[in-house]
Structures are given as C-alpha cells and as structure tokens.
Write an enzyme that holds these catalytic residues in place. Structure first.
Site, PDB file in Angstrom:
ATOM      1  N   GLY A  90      11.212   5.498   2.044  1.00  0.00           N
ATOM      2  CA  GLY A  90      12.656   5.358   2.065  1.00  0.00           C
ATOM      3  C   GLY A  90      13.075   4.126   2.855  1.00  0.00           C
ATOM      4  O   GLY A  90      14.081   3.494   2.561  1.00  0.00           O
ATOM      5  N   ILE A 103       0.824  -1.212   0.000  1.00  0.00           N
ATOM      6  CA  ILE A 103       0.000   0.000   0.000  1.00  0.00           C
ATOM      7  C   ILE A 103       0.857   1.261   0.000  1.00  0.00           C
ATOM      8  O   ILE A 103       0.351   2.367  -0.061  1.00  0.00           O
ATOM      9  CB  ILE A 103      -0.967   0.031   1.213  1.00  0.00           C
ATOM     10  CG1 ILE A 103      -0.211  -0.238   2.514  1.00  0.00           C
ATOM     11  CG2 ILE A 103      -2.114  -0.942   1.009  1.00  0.00           C
ATOM     12  CD1 ILE A 103      -1.066  -0.125   3.757  1.00  0.00           C
ATOM     13  N   GLY A 104       2.153   1.095   0.060  1.00  0.00           N
ATOM     14  CA  GLY A 104       3.002   2.279   0.015  1.00  0.00           C
ATOM     15  C   GLY A 104       4.463   1.893  -0.014  1.00  0.00           C
ATOM     16  O   GLY A 104       4.835   0.794   0.387  1.00  0.00           O
ATOM     17  N   VAL A 105       5.276   2.802  -0.502  1.00  0.00           N
ATOM     18  CA  VAL A 105       6.713   2.581  -0.507  1.00  0.00           C
ATOM     19  C   VAL A 105       7.375   3.825   0.051  1.00  0.00           C
ATOM     20  O   VAL A 105       7.059   4.938  -0.371  1.00  0.00           O
ATOM     21  CB  VAL A 105       7.226   2.328  -1.947  1.00  0.00           C
ATOM     22  CG1 VAL A 105       8.707   2.007  -1.915  1.00  0.00           C
ATOM     23  CG2 VAL A 105       6.442   1.210  -2.596  1.00  0.00           C
ATOM     24  N   GLY A 115      11.325   1.235   3.232  1.00  0.00           N
ATOM     25  CA  GLY A 115      10.959  -0.035   2.614  1.00  0.00           C
ATOM     26  C   GLY A 115       9.500  -0.019   2.206  1.00  0.00           C
ATOM     27  O   GLY A 115       8.889   1.048   2.111  1.00  0.00           O
ATOM     28  N   ASP A 166       9.875  15.236   8.703  1.00  0.00           N
ATOM     29  CA  ASP A 166       9.429  14.915   7.340  1.00  0.00           C
ATOM     30  C   ASP A 166       7.912  15.091   7.249  1.00  0.00           C
ATOM     31  O   ASP A 166       7.189  14.182   6.871  1.00  0.00           O
ATOM     32  CB  ASP A 166       9.853  13.491   6.971  1.00  0.00           C
ATOM     33  CG  ASP A 166       9.833  13.272   5.469  1.00  0.00           C
ATOM     34  OD1 ASP A 166       9.715  14.264   4.718  1.00  0.00           O
ATOM     35  OD2 ASP A 166       9.918  12.103   5.042  1.00  0.00           O
ATOM     36  N   VAL A 221       5.411  -0.889   2.455  1.00  0.00           N
ATOM     37  CA  VAL A 221       4.351  -1.012   3.460  1.00  0.00           C
ATOM     38  C   VAL A 221       3.263  -1.919   2.906  1.00  0.00           C
ATOM     39  O   VAL A 221       2.778  -1.709   1.784  1.00  0.00           O
ATOM     40  CB  VAL A 221       3.751   0.362   3.807  1.00  0.00           C
ATOM     41  CG1 VAL A 221       2.754   0.220   4.953  1.00  0.00           C
ATOM     42  CG2 VAL A 221       4.836   1.360   4.171  1.00  0.00           C
TER      43      VAL A 221
END
Ligand SMILES: *[C@@H]1O[C@H](CO)[C@@H](O)[C@H](O)[C@H]1NC(C)=O
Ligand SMILES: *[C@@H]1O[C@H](CO)[C@@H](O)[C@H](O)[C@H]1NC(C)=O
Ligand SMILES: *[C@@H]1O[C@H](CO)[C@@H](O)[C@H](O)[C@H]1NC(C)=O
Ligand SMILES: *[C@@H]1O[C@H](CO)[C@@H](O)[C@H](O)[C@H]1NC(C)=O
Ligand SMILES: *[C@@H]1O[C@H](CO)[C@@H](O)[C@H](O)[C@H]1NC(C)=O
Ligand SMILES: *[C@@H]1O[C@H](CO)[C@@H](O)[C@H](O)[C@H]1NC(C)=O
Length: 836
Positions: A509, A505-507, A511, A623, A513
């Site tokens: 920095g 569901i996501g990438v 790794g 961030d 997800v």
C-alpha cells in the site's frame, strides 16, 4: 502524650519490620511459610550450616506415643566426618506405629526430607530396621531398610499438600525391628512444577503434574562442584556428575564468573542456584566427528520419572551460535535447541526443560544425552548445566495414619496464638512476594530492554562515505535516532539501478519495494513511498519512529531512510527467501517441511510478542499476514511492515479507536464491528496465518464454493469437528504428528475466538506453538519421511475436497489475492468477484 509517642514508635517499628521482611524475601532469599527442622531423639537443638534443627520434644512438631518411643544416641566419633554430623548422632526409635504432626500455614508444594543413619543402640540394631513411612495421602517409603554403608542417607519428596496438618507416620514392619528417623525437614517451597509437561513415550502432553507427589532421585550440578544446602536457594543438595557421566566423548568444563541474567529467563533463582547455572559440561569442539555426551542413572525399572534439564548458555561469545539436541534414552526431547532464542537474544540466561518418561527401561537404567545438532550452520556443540530426575509414582502401598491426640493440638494452638502477630507479618510479606513472583512466572518473560536483544546492523558499508546524519531531522525519534541512518539518494539510486522495475521485489500500500545491491555486494530492501499519497507521509514517520527503536531477531530491521527531494524511502535488511506466503502457495517454491513451518510460526509469534510486550506501551502490528512474515537465507522468520502499526493502549484505555485498517481475510471481526483495536486483533490475524500454514491456501479464494471462500470460517468448522487433519496440506500431511496437530488446532481455535478477551495473549500463543514443536519433535525421528519422494508415495486422503488442491495445474485460474489489498478497496472487489 506518652502513649501517642509509644504508639507512633510502634507503627514505625512495624513498618520497618514489614519493609525489612519484604526486602529480604523478594530481593535476597526465599522465606518459607512452613519451615520445620527437627532433630529427632535429641534434647538439644543442632545448628547445621546456619540452620537450627530443634529438638523433637520442643513441641514444634507433635510427637505421638512419646512414651513408646526411644531417644537413641551414638558416639560422636562414628559420625564426625559427615556433613551435619550432629543430626546423625541421635535418632528417634519407634516400636509401635507413631507419627510426627506438623501444622502447616501454607498449602501447595513442600519439601519433606527424611534423614537416616542406622547405628546400634542398646538392644536395637537400626541397620536391620525395616519400616514404612507415609503421609495421610502417600506412602513415602515401604519395606525400607536404611543402607548400612556407614554413611547417612536422606530421602527428599516434593508433595503438594492441601491440608492444614501433615502427619508423618512411621510403621515398624516385621518382628522385633523398630522404625527410626534421625532428622526431618518440612519446608514450603515456591511453585516450581508446572501442570502440563511433554511426555516422551508415548509422545503427548502429560497433565496433572501439579498434584503429583515426587521423589528426588538425582539432582546433579553438571560440570560443577557439589552444592550443599547452605548454598542452595531452597536448601537442596546438588551432587557432581562424576559418578553418572559416561566418559565416551571428550568434553570440557565451563565456569562462568559473570552475573547470570535471571530477568529474561524462564527459570528463577529458586529453580536452581547460580552455582548450578554458572557451571556446565560442554561437548568438546574437535575436528573429529562429535558424538553425544551421556549420563547414566540407576532407576526403578518401568517407573515414571520427571526429568528436568537446567540449561544456561555460559559458553557462547555471541548469541545464536549454540544449537544442540537433548535426549532421554533414545527419545528426543528437543532438537536444535537454541537457548538464545528462548532468552530474547541474551546469553547467560537460565532456562529449563521438563520431560516425563512414563515407563523407564526394564534394565533399570535411564540415560540422558546432549548431542550436536544436525543443522550444519552450527559447529558441533552442546552443554548441560544441571539435571534433576524425580520419580513420579513413589509407591502403591496403602497409607497408615496415627493421628495425634487432640490435646497436643490445642497445646500447639496456644503457642501459635502467642506468636500470631509476628507470623501474620511474615505471612503477609510472603504472600506479597509470592504474588509478585507468580506474576513473573505466569506471563512469559518479556524482553527487559530492547537494547539487549538488538541484532547487529548489517549492510552498513555506505556509512564509510560519511553519510550518517549529524544534524538529526525531526523524522527520527529523539531517543532512538542513533540506530537509523540517513542514506543519500544517489547511493540508493545506484544500488537499485535507478529504481529499475526489474529490481522490484514487492508492492504494498505504501509503494514499491526494490532489491538494492550495495557496492560491496551486500543486499538491502528499499521501500520507496508513493509521493502522491498524503497518508504516506504519516505512515512514513510512524514507521521510522517505530522501527528505529525496534531491534529484534524476529523483526525486520530498519537500516536507514532517505528523505531527500521529498522522497520517502525506507531501507531494510534484505530478506533472501521472501515472504512466508510465497513458500506456502501460489508459487513454484518447494514446500516447507512441517517442522520448518512450525519454527517460522514460533519465530513470528516471538516477534509479535516482543512488539506487544517489549515496551512500556504495547505496539499493535495491525496487519499481520503471511505476506508480512519474511524469511532470511536460513528461513528464519521476521515480521515486517509496521507501516500501519499504531502504538497500543496505555493504562486505563483498553483499545485504540481508529479507522479500520488491515487486510481482508485476516480482520478481527470484533475490531471490524466495534472499530476498537487491541493486541488481540493481531492474535486473531495470526490465527489465520496459522491456518494458511497448515492448509496452504489463500485466506480468501473466490473461485471456491461459497462456504470455502473464507479460510478462517471454513477451517474452523473442521477444527471444531475435530477433523482438522482432513484439510492439512497434502504435501506435509504424512509428517504431522497427531498430538502436535491437536495442540496446533486448539491454539488456532483460541486465537480465532469471537471476542478478544477470550483469545490468548501472543505470549500464550508462543508458548503453545513451542509446545507443538516439542510434541512434533519428541520421540522417533519423523524427518526421514520429509523428503518429497516419499511423501508422494503416501496414500492421498480420499476425504479431501478436490477443489482445495490449490497447486492444481489449471493455469488459466489466476486467483485474486485479497490478502494483499487494503480493506478499503477489497470489499468492492470481493463483491465483484462473488458476482462473477
Ligand atoms: C522387603 O524387602 C526385602 C529385601 O529388600 C525383600 O526380601 C522382601 O521380600 C520385601 N518384602 C515385601 C513385603 O515386599
Ligand atoms: C496443589 O494441588 C491443588 C489441587 O489439589 C492445585 O489447585 C494447586 O495448584 C496445586 N499447587 C501446586 C503448587 O502445584
Ligand atoms: C558456600 O557458602 C560458603 C559460605 O556461605 C562459601 O564460603 C562457599 O564458597 C560456598 N560454596 C560454593 C560452592 O558456592
Ligand atoms: C570448532 O572447531 C572448528 C574446527 O576446528 C573451528 O573452525 C570452529 O571455530 C570451532 N568453533 C568453536 C565455537 O570453537
Ligand atoms: C509406576 O507406574 C508404572 C507405569 O504406570 C508402573 O508400571 C509401575 O509399576 C509404577 N511403579 C510404582 C512404584 O508404583
Ligand atoms: C545421540 O543419541 C541419540 C539417541 O540415542 C541418537 O539418536 C543420535 O544419533 C546420537 N547422536 C550422535 C551424534 O551420536
């Protein structure tokens, strides 16, 4: 030798007095710097509720023209039934303009209370006395006749006095009628009135309240008993709501026996005493449709009023279950009010809301209502604990001043001088106390302890397999390790279908997800670290240590971790609705309404404020971006990804020096230049998120003309020209109230200030955003034009730059998303993009 001992004893005595004074005023009752209680027309002092009203001939206040005034008395039988009867037995009668003068030790807000009980004395009939009372600056009463309803009345004013002497002048009006007064109170009070308040009609910001004289019209302990001066922190009287409550809908009375949570709230004990906050009237929960509960008051037609709602959730069993709306007449003051949210997830936390009604109804009626929220997830409910209605423009007449003779003043000087030592000690103690109190008030309340705002862990079903670590590894931080759990690798493998790419569901920095579905059907987000990355291990530890101690409604909770087979896996609560960013642009999600966007901003700001202030050491996110603000199934915002978080500066250091990290487009220019990180860097990045929210475009879009590539640079130019409205996301433009947008724009501009010191704190940003939401929500309902059909009918803004339309159907354009890249490689990519 003897004198040394005496000297030492004196020092010890002085110290203990100071300590005692400090203790009394800061931990028990408020001690006013000015505290005049005058029993007029009497030769003796009167003690009422432990308060001593001194004779007006005692010299405490300077009475002018004493020979032309009369001390009047009446029969004790006439007043025996009333509270403070002794005060009403005597009066001072004036046949010529006369005054009382009070030397003041402190400037600022004072309560001035005038007590009247008209009776007949010799040839005077006080029931017909018509007169005026004024200070040097404001007419308190004009053409006033005390109602002869055979019970005493008092008038209370809250005046910001910036003089060293207050002169109360009484002027008889008309023929043969005197002026009179039975008792006077002049008491300095803490700063309870803020300068800027929401104004309802027209909706906007009312400025200048801090200098405005106010007259108390109504002060109600809603749903509770009458509170007399001896039980109030500032000797106020709170009456019951019996005569004002309009009995149209079933309600219940609530009474809270526990201890109120003043530390977390906006309100202090001085705003209202416990007995106001621990009783309330509540909308009765019934299966029938619930309507508003309403109170109605007689006021002067077409006058301005400050209305203060005292609220404290003493009825809920758990936080975040009570949602309701607040109205004045037909004006909405706040919609979907969530008291838990204001109190960092705590219950029984006192809070108040102010609103200004500039012109009351011509009928002379003012009504106040609490109604069920339209949000369906909440049961119809609502409470009100207390209410104050204060008239803002008291009178327009011209003031009269009878100055005291200078002789009296010097006489007073002697008296003052003789007690100066004691007074100085008192004043110092009070100044210290006020200083501490101010400090607490100026800064938005920080959560006291993280534990009190923890959200319950969810999705913990795997724990029944006994997988909770008993021997804690070094990875969990010692004190907080209890809240995170080691999860067996096989469990995660099963739940993610062997880390199937379909489940990604996501990438980031760090790794990939994955979405994980546990055996009981509950969902989790599994963040699997890239094993090759060395830096990863450090971030992994940072994140576990930080996150395991953080539990907040607006932070994504860490559920557990896994470090088997050199894996670095973090397991979070699953956020059903994904990132804020995906709802703003670049996807096919339906657009969020402006109100929803504001609520999300407020939630995210709250989460960041907690990071910055919730701990001994502030935590800087580093961030902040729209891709790191996640939304749960109710679109509640939670801040995520603390992988880069680094604990903030301690004590004397004002920054953390470190290699620049963060995401391009959001980077604080000061941090970038000087490599010095403060919590103001997060404020900058959050300012950029606010622009994304209002403009709905990427922070860096290289496909646009050069001066438009960087959102922050481009949008701030529009804001500085006062034309932010030109670049508002077209899909919501019609629903954004101009006042709300103005405040929103100002807030963004402050966040994006060049230097950190010029930027507001996250707490200030939060406060401002809540105000924007209030400005947006107050007044007539705008939500009906929120439906997309109607929005498309709104005329499109011709001045809008067409290339801004990021929802253009040009499928070939695939903008590179720089905000998701770490700075190290973003620069080279930007150069490439620009050179294309
Ligand atoms: C003063 O009040 C009386 C009754 O309240 C009213 O009849 C009268 O007109 C008023 N006078 C002025 C000057 O306002
Ligand atoms: C009183 O008014 C002065 C300006 O005349 C202002 O500076 C001050 O803040 C006010 N005090 C309070 C308590 O509002
Ligand atoms: C007010 O104070 C008195 C004495 O201090 C106490 O007996 C009484 O119960 C109090 N009333 C309320 C409503 O708290
Ligand atoms: C309100 O009433 C409904 C229906 O009777 C019930 O399901 C719900 O639990 C009640 N809520 C509260 C807070 O009492
Ligand atoms: C108070 O202000 C309103 C609006 O400005 C005005 O209409 C009204 O006459 C004023 N009332 C008094 C008593 O000054
Ligand atoms: C409550 O009162 C407000 C203002 O008059 C009104 O808009 C709203 O519809 C009322 N709500 C209910 C449930 O009656």
């Amino acid at each position: 030798m003897d004198s040394t001992v005496v000297g030492l004893k004196l020092v010890v005595l002085a110290l203990s007095v100071a300590i005692w004074l400090f203790g009394t005023c800061c931990h028990a009752d408020f001690t006013p710097a000015d505290d005049y209680l005058i029993n007029c027309g009497s030769t003796v002092d009167a003690t009422v509720d432990h308060r001593v009203f001194v004779s007006d001939t005692s010299g405490a206040a300077i009475l002018t023209t004493p020979t032309q005034s009369t001390a009047a008395t009446t029969s004790p039988n006439l007043v025996s039934g009333f509270e403070g009867a002794m005060l009403y037995q005597t009066a001072r009668i004036f046949v010529v303009p006369s005054s009382y003068a009070f030397m003041l030790k402190s400037h600022g807000r004072h309560f001035v209370r005038l007590h009247f009980f008209p009776f007949k004395y010799q040839s005077y009939d006080l029931t017909t006395a018509t007169f005026k009372v004024s200070t040097q600056d404001v007419v308190l009463l004009d053409n006033f006749t005390a109602p002869s309803s055979s019970s005493p009345v008092f008038k209370e004013y809250s005046l910001n006095i910036t003089r060293d002497m207050l002169i109360l002048t009484f002027v008889p009006l008309g023929n043969n009628t005197p002026a009179f007064v039975n008792a006077i109170e002049v008491i300095s009070v803490p700063d309870l009135i803020t300068d800027s308040v929401l104004s309802l009609d027209p909706v906007g910001q009312y400025l200048g309240l801090s200098t405005q004289p106010l007259q108390t019209f109504y002060r109600i302990n809603v749903g509770g008993p009458k509170v007399t001066p001896e039980n109030d922190t500032l000797w106020r009287t709170w009456v019951t709501d019996q005569s004002s409550f309009v009995n149209s809908t079933p309600t219940t009375l609530a009474n809270f026996p526990g201890k109120l949570n003043f530390q977390n709230g906006l309100a202090t004990e001085e705003d209202a005493p416990d007995s106001v906050y621990n009783t309330a009237r509540r909308l009765q929960n019934s299966t029938r449709s619930v309507s508003n509960m309403t109170w109605q008051f007689d006021v002067d037609a077409r006058s301005s009023y400050l209305i203060r709602f005292h609220l404290c959730d003493i009825v809920s069993k758990a936080p975040y279950q009570l949602l309701f709306d607040v109205y004045v007449d037909s004006w909405s003051v706040v919609k979907d009010l969530d008291l838990s949210d204001k109190a960092f997830g705590n219950l029984a936390t006192p809070y108040y809301i102010d609103a200004v009604l500039l012109s009351s109804d011509p009928s002379g009626k003012l009504s106040v209502s609490i109604g069920p929220s339209a949000v369906k997830i909440a049961a119809p409910d609502g409470i009100l604990n207390g209410l104050e209605i204060m008239k803002m423009n008291i009178s327009t007449g011209s003031v009269s001043i009878v100055a005291p003779p200078s002789v009296a003043r010097s006489h007073l000087g002697v008296i003052l001088g003789s007690v100066l030592g004691v007074v100085a000690a008192v004043v110092i103690a009070i100044v210290i106390c006020i200083f501490f109190r101010r400090k607490n008030k100026l800064h938005p309340p920080a959560p006291s302890r993280p534990s009190s705002s923890w959200t319950p862990l969810n999705g913990l079903s795997f724990l029944t397999t006994g997988s909770r670590t008993t021997s804690r590894t070094t990875l969990t931080s010692g004190t907080t390790g209890d809240t995170s759990y080691r999860i067996p690798f096989v469990v995660l493998q099963d739940a993610t279908n062997h880390f199937d790419e379909q489940m990604v569901i996501g990438v980031g920095g760090f790794g990939k997800v994955y979405k994980a579905v546990m055996q009981d059907g509950s969902k989790l987000a599994v963040k699997r670290g890239n094993q090759k990355s060395h830096q990863g291990l450090r971030e992994f530890r940072t994140e576990i240590e930080l996150l395991s101690g953080l539990r907040h409604r607006h932070l994504v909770s860490l559920i557990g971790y896994c470090d088997e087979h050199n894996e670095m896996i973090l397991v979070y609560e699953y956020m059903e609705k994904g990132t804020l960013k995906s709802h703003l642009y670049g996807g096919d999600m339906p657009p969020l309404s402006w109100k929803k966007r504001l609520e999300i901003c407020v939630g995210a700001a709250r989460g960041l404020h907690y990071l910055h202030t919730g701990f001994a050491q502030s935590i800087i996110h580093r961030d902040v971006k729209s891709a790191n603000i996640l939304l749960d199934e109710n679109l509640l915002a939670k801040v995520s990804d603390f992988g880069l978080s680094k604990v903030g500066p301690e004590f004397d250091q004002t920054h953390v020096s470190t290699a620049v990290k963060g995401s391009f487009g959001y980077l604080d220019p000061e941090y970038f230049r000087r490599q010095k990180l403060t919590d103001k860097s997060d404020v900058y990045s959050f300012g950029v998120v606010l622009l994304e929210v209002i403009c709905a475009r990427p922070v860096i879009d290289p496909t646009l003309p050069r001066d438009m590539i960087n959102l922050a640079e481009w949008a701030i130019k529009w804001q500085k020209r006062g034309e932010l409205d030109q670049i508002v996301d077209q899909r919501i433009a019609g629903t954004v109230r101009p006042e709300a947008l103005r405040k929103f724009g100002e807030t963004v501009e402050k966040c994006l200030a060049e230097y950190g010191v010029e930027r507001p704190t996250m707490g200030d940003v939060l406060w401002n955003l809540e105000f924007v939401l209030q400005l947006q929500e107050a007044g007539p309902d705008m939500s009906n034009i929120n439906s997309m059909n109607q929005i498309s009918e709104l005329p499109s803004n011709p001045k809008r730059v067409s290339s801004l339309d990021i929802s253009s159907t040009d499928q070939s354009r695939v903008p590179i998303d720089y905000s998701d890249m770490s700075t190290s490689n973003a620069f080279s990519q930007l150069i490439n993009a620009e050179g294309r």
